[in-house]
Write a protein that holds these residues in place. Structure first.
Motif, PDB file in Angstrom:
ATOM      1  N   SER A 150       0.825  -1.212   0.000  1.00  0.00           N
ATOM      2  CA  SER A 150       0.000   0.000   0.000  1.00  0.00           C
ATOM      3  C   SER A 150       0.857   1.260   0.000  1.00  0.00           C
ATOM      4  O   SER A 150       0.497   2.266  -0.629  1.00  0.00           O
ATOM      5  N   SER A 151       2.003   1.219   0.680  1.00  0.00           N
ATOM      6  CA  SER A 151       2.882   2.395   0.667  1.00  0.00           C
ATOM      7  C   SER A 151       3.483   2.610  -0.721  1.00  0.00           C
ATOM      8  O   SER A 151       3.555   3.748  -1.211  1.00  0.00           O
ATOM      9  N   LEU A 152       3.899   1.527  -1.374  1.00  0.00           N
ATOM     10  CA  LEU A 152       4.434   1.653  -2.734  1.00  0.00           C
ATOM     11  C   LEU A 152       3.354   2.109  -3.712  1.00  0.00           C
ATOM     12  O   LEU A 152       3.614   2.938  -4.600  1.00  0.00           O
ATOM     13  N   MET A 153       2.146   1.593  -3.549  1.00  0.00           N
ATOM     14  CA  MET A 153       1.060   2.003  -4.443  1.00  0.00           C
ATOM     15  C   MET A 153       0.751   3.488  -4.291  1.00  0.00           C
ATOM     16  O   MET A 153       0.454   4.173  -5.276  1.00  0.00           O
ATOM     17  N   ALA A 154       0.819   3.993  -3.070  1.00  0.00           N
ATOM     18  CA  ALA A 154       0.594   5.425  -2.857  1.00  0.00           C
ATOM     19  C   ALA A 154       1.637   6.244  -3.618  1.00  0.00           C
ATOM     20  O   ALA A 154       1.312   7.244  -4.275  1.00  0.00           O
ATOM     21  N   ILE A 155       2.890   5.806  -3.548  1.00  0.00           N
ATOM     22  CA  ILE A 155       3.966   6.522  -4.249  1.00  0.00           C
ATOM     23  C   ILE A 155       3.740   6.496  -5.756  1.00  0.00           C
ATOM     24  O   ILE A 155       3.839   7.530  -6.439  1.00  0.00           O
ATOM     25  N   ALA A 185       3.113  -3.800  -7.126  1.00  0.00           N
ATOM     26  CA  ALA A 185       2.871  -3.622  -5.691  1.00  0.00           C
ATOM     27  C   ALA A 185       1.502  -4.168  -5.293  1.00  0.00           C
ATOM     28  O   ALA A 185       1.347  -4.787  -4.235  1.00  0.00           O
ATOM     29  N   PHE A 186       0.512  -3.935  -6.135  1.00  0.00           N
ATOM     30  CA  PHE A 186      -0.837  -4.439  -5.861  1.00  0.00           C
ATOM     31  C   PHE A 186      -0.865  -5.965  -5.850  1.00  0.00           C
ATOM     32  O   PHE A 186      -1.483  -6.581  -4.975  1.00  0.00           O
ATOM     33  N   ASN A 235     -14.033  14.880 -15.626  1.00  0.00           N
ATOM     34  CA  ASN A 235     -14.466  16.131 -15.002  1.00  0.00           C
ATOM     35  C   ASN A 235     -13.422  16.753 -14.079  1.00  0.00           C
ATOM     36  O   ASN A 235     -13.340  17.981 -13.981  1.00  0.00           O
ATOM     37  N   MET A 236     -12.639  15.915 -13.405  1.00  0.00           N
ATOM     38  CA  MET A 236     -11.656  16.431 -12.451  1.00  0.00           C
ATOM     39  C   MET A 236     -10.226  16.325 -12.971  1.00  0.00           C
ATOM     40  O   MET A 236      -9.320  16.948 -12.421  1.00  0.00           O
ATOM     41  N   GLY A 237     -10.033  15.506 -13.996  1.00  0.00           N
ATOM     42  CA  GLY A 237      -8.697  15.345 -14.562  1.00  0.00           C
ATOM     43  C   GLY A 237      -7.976  14.134 -14.010  1.00  0.00           C
ATOM     44  O   GLY A 237      -8.273  13.642 -12.913  1.00  0.00           O
ATOM     45  N   GLY A 238      -7.004  13.651 -14.790  1.00  0.00           N
ATOM     46  CA  GLY A 238      -6.251  12.471 -14.378  1.00  0.00           C
ATOM     47  C   GLY A 238      -5.437  12.705 -13.122  1.00  0.00           C
ATOM     48  O   GLY A 238      -5.317  11.821 -12.270  1.00  0.00           O
ATOM     49  N   ALA A 239      -4.871  13.911 -12.979  1.00  0.00           N
ATOM     50  CA  ALA A 239      -4.035  14.193 -11.811  1.00  0.00           C
ATOM     51  C   ALA A 239      -4.841  14.060 -10.523  1.00  0.00           C
ATOM     52  O   ALA A 239      -4.431  13.366  -9.582  1.00  0.00           O
ATOM     53  N   PHE A 240      -6.000  14.718 -10.474  1.00  0.00           N
ATOM     54  CA  PHE A 240      -6.837  14.644  -9.274  1.00  0.00           C
ATOM     55  C   PHE A 240      -7.245  13.205  -8.991  1.00  0.00           C
ATOM     56  O   PHE A 240      -7.199  12.747  -7.839  1.00  0.00           O
ATOM     57  N   THR A 241      -7.651  12.487 -10.035  1.00  0.00           N
ATOM     58  CA  THR A 241      -8.150  11.121  -9.856  1.00  0.00           C
ATOM     59  C   THR A 241      -7.084  10.221  -9.253  1.00  0.00           C
ATOM     60  O   THR A 241      -7.338   9.495  -8.275  1.00  0.00           O
ATOM     61  N   PHE A 242      -5.882  10.262  -9.805  1.00  0.00           N
ATOM     62  CA  PHE A 242      -4.844   9.351  -9.321  1.00  0.00           C
ATOM     63  C   PHE A 242      -4.248   9.814  -7.998  1.00  0.00           C
ATOM     64  O   PHE A 242      -3.828   8.980  -7.188  1.00  0.00           O
ATOM     65  N   TRP A 243      -4.243  11.104  -7.740  1.00  0.00           N
ATOM     66  CA  TRP A 243      -3.819  11.565  -6.414  1.00  0.00           C
ATOM     67  C   TRP A 243      -4.848  11.164  -5.360  1.00  0.00           C
ATOM     68  O   TRP A 243      -4.498  10.894  -4.213  1.00  0.00           O
ATOM     69  N   MET A 244      -6.120  11.126  -5.754  1.00  0.00           N
ATOM     70  CA  MET A 244      -7.153  10.640  -4.841  1.00  0.00           C
ATOM     71  C   MET A 244      -6.887   9.179  -4.477  1.00  0.00           C
ATOM     72  O   MET A 244      -6.984   8.784  -3.304  1.00  0.00           O
ATOM     73  N   PHE A 245      -6.517   8.379  -5.479  1.00  0.00           N
ATOM     74  CA  PHE A 245      -6.182   6.984  -5.196  1.00  0.00           C
ATOM     75  C   PHE A 245      -4.945   6.890  -4.301  1.00  0.00           C
ATOM     76  O   PHE A 245      -4.837   5.981  -3.474  1.00  0.00           O
ATOM     77  N   ALA A 246      -4.012   7.817  -4.451  1.00  0.00           N
ATOM     78  CA  ALA A 246      -2.832   7.832  -3.581  1.00  0.00           C
ATOM     79  C   ALA A 246      -3.250   8.040  -2.125  1.00  0.00           C
ATOM     80  O   ALA A 246      -2.744   7.368  -1.217  1.00  0.00           O
ATOM     81  N   VAL A 247      -4.180   8.960  -1.901  1.00  0.00           N
ATOM     82  CA  VAL A 247      -4.671   9.215  -0.541  1.00  0.00           C
ATOM     83  C   VAL A 247      -5.358   7.970   0.017  1.00  0.00           C
ATOM     84  O   VAL A 247      -5.167   7.606   1.185  1.00  0.00           O
ATOM     85  N   ILE A 248      -6.143   7.297  -0.816  1.00  0.00           N
ATOM     86  CA  ILE A 248      -6.818   6.074  -0.369  1.00  0.00           C
ATOM     87  C   ILE A 248      -5.792   5.018   0.029  1.00  0.00           C
ATOM     88  O   ILE A 248      -5.974   4.291   1.011  1.00  0.00           O
ATOM     89  N   ASN A 249      -4.693   4.944  -0.706  1.00  0.00           N
ATOM     90  CA  ASN A 249      -3.646   3.983  -0.356  1.00  0.00           C
ATOM     91  C   ASN A 249      -2.968   4.337   0.962  1.00  0.00           C
ATOM     92  O   ASN A 249      -2.573   3.448   1.720  1.00  0.00           O
TER      93      ASN A 249
END
Length: 295
Positions: A150-155, A185-186, A235-249
């Motif tokens: 999960s830490s690697l996935m966040a990175i 990592a997943f 609607n929010m862009g790829g950056a927001f979407t994948f950074w959101m997944f980083a926070v979830i990780n």
């Protein structure tokens, strides 16, 4: 081409004939010697005797359980762990990559042929690192692998989001590398391990009901990711979407480190004992798990 999908099914069907019955089933049917031989092959003679006795003892006291029992102290904790493992298996971003990989690669300049090549590379990474997970899970433990993964996935999610935000030159190869890293990592952590841990953390008489509830949450989350990922990207862009997944990780990492107990080298009967209220499962078992992740 769709017919190729039958090949794994046929292989699975053939291999089923070589899989032994579970020791619990054999003991329940009075076939103790067969159960002992199976346990002996798996764990060795000394451990087989102990586990055989534990299974017999648990079967002697086993009763049919109701879903209401999962709301009792101790078991409520187990149910919470099971549900959250199921949710994190789905919402940390892997399905977004799996379902919309070609679209994601196309958005950074891949053409039709190369986008499917990139997706094929990711699929190959999944196969290889899932096999690696099978080799590591009983050596390093469930908790340590999930924490590392999960830490690697966040990175990697931060890096993937950064590509969409900064749009660097030659972003295509970088995106493939980062997505492959995330996938690896997943596949050694939050991919296979929840499917192993969710059944093993529940007492035998409640396992079916508990796994059913956790799986319901899992597929609900799967549906949500499938439905809302393209909406978020558009609607929010790829950056927001994948950074959101980083926070979830990051949340997943915190959950694993503080709540999830280590179940490595424990029998199903020993794990069931952990959840009894007078055992105070959380503090002691989580403490041991924390120690193992630092070891």
């Amino acid at each position: 081409m769709l017919g190729y999908g039958t090949i794994p099914g046929i292989i699975f069907l053939v291999l089923l004939f070589f899989i032994p019955e579970s020791p619990r089933y054999l003991i329940k049917k009075g076939r103790d010697s067969e159960a002992y031989q199976t346990l002996k092959q798996i764990s060795g003679e000394k451990i087989a005797k102990k586990e055989s006795q534990q299974i017999k003892a648990s079967l002697d006291t086993e009763q049919s359980g109701s879903a209401k029992e999962l709301l009792k102290p101790g078991l409520r904790m187990a149910m919470g762990v099971g549900i959250f493992l199921a949710l994190f298996n789905q919402v940390i971003g892997m399905n977004a990559v799996t379902y919309y990989g070609p679209d994601i690669f196309r958005s950074v300049g891949f053409e039709k042929n190369t986008e499917f090549l990139a997706t094929s590379i990711i699929g190959s990474v999944q196969v290889v690192f899932t096999i690696i997970a099978l080799l590591l899970i009983d050596k390093l433990g469930r908790k340590k692998l999930m924490a590392i993964g999960s830490s690697l996935m966040a990175i990697f999610m931060v890096l993937i989001g950064s590509i969409f935000y900064f749009e660097p030159a030659n972003s295509g190869p970088l995106l493939v590398i980062f997505v492959a890293g995330f996938t690896a990592a997943f596949c050694v952590s939050m991919g296979p391990i929840p499917w192993i841990m969710i059944p093993e953390i529940f007492p035998n008489h409640l396992r079916g009901k508990a796994v059913g509830i956790a799986t319901m949450f899992l597929w609900g989350a799967n549906w949500a990711i499938g439905q809302f990922t393209p909406i978020l990207i558009n609607n929010m862009g790829g950056a927001f979407t994948f950074w959101m997944f980083a926070v979830i990780n990051v949340i997943c990492f915190t959950f694993v480190m503080t709540i999830v107990p280590e179940t490595k080298n424990k029998s199903l009967e020993e794990i069931a004992e952990m959840w009894k209220p007078n055992k105070k499962i959380g503090k002691e078992e989580v403490r041991k798990g924390l120690a193992s992740t630092r070891g």
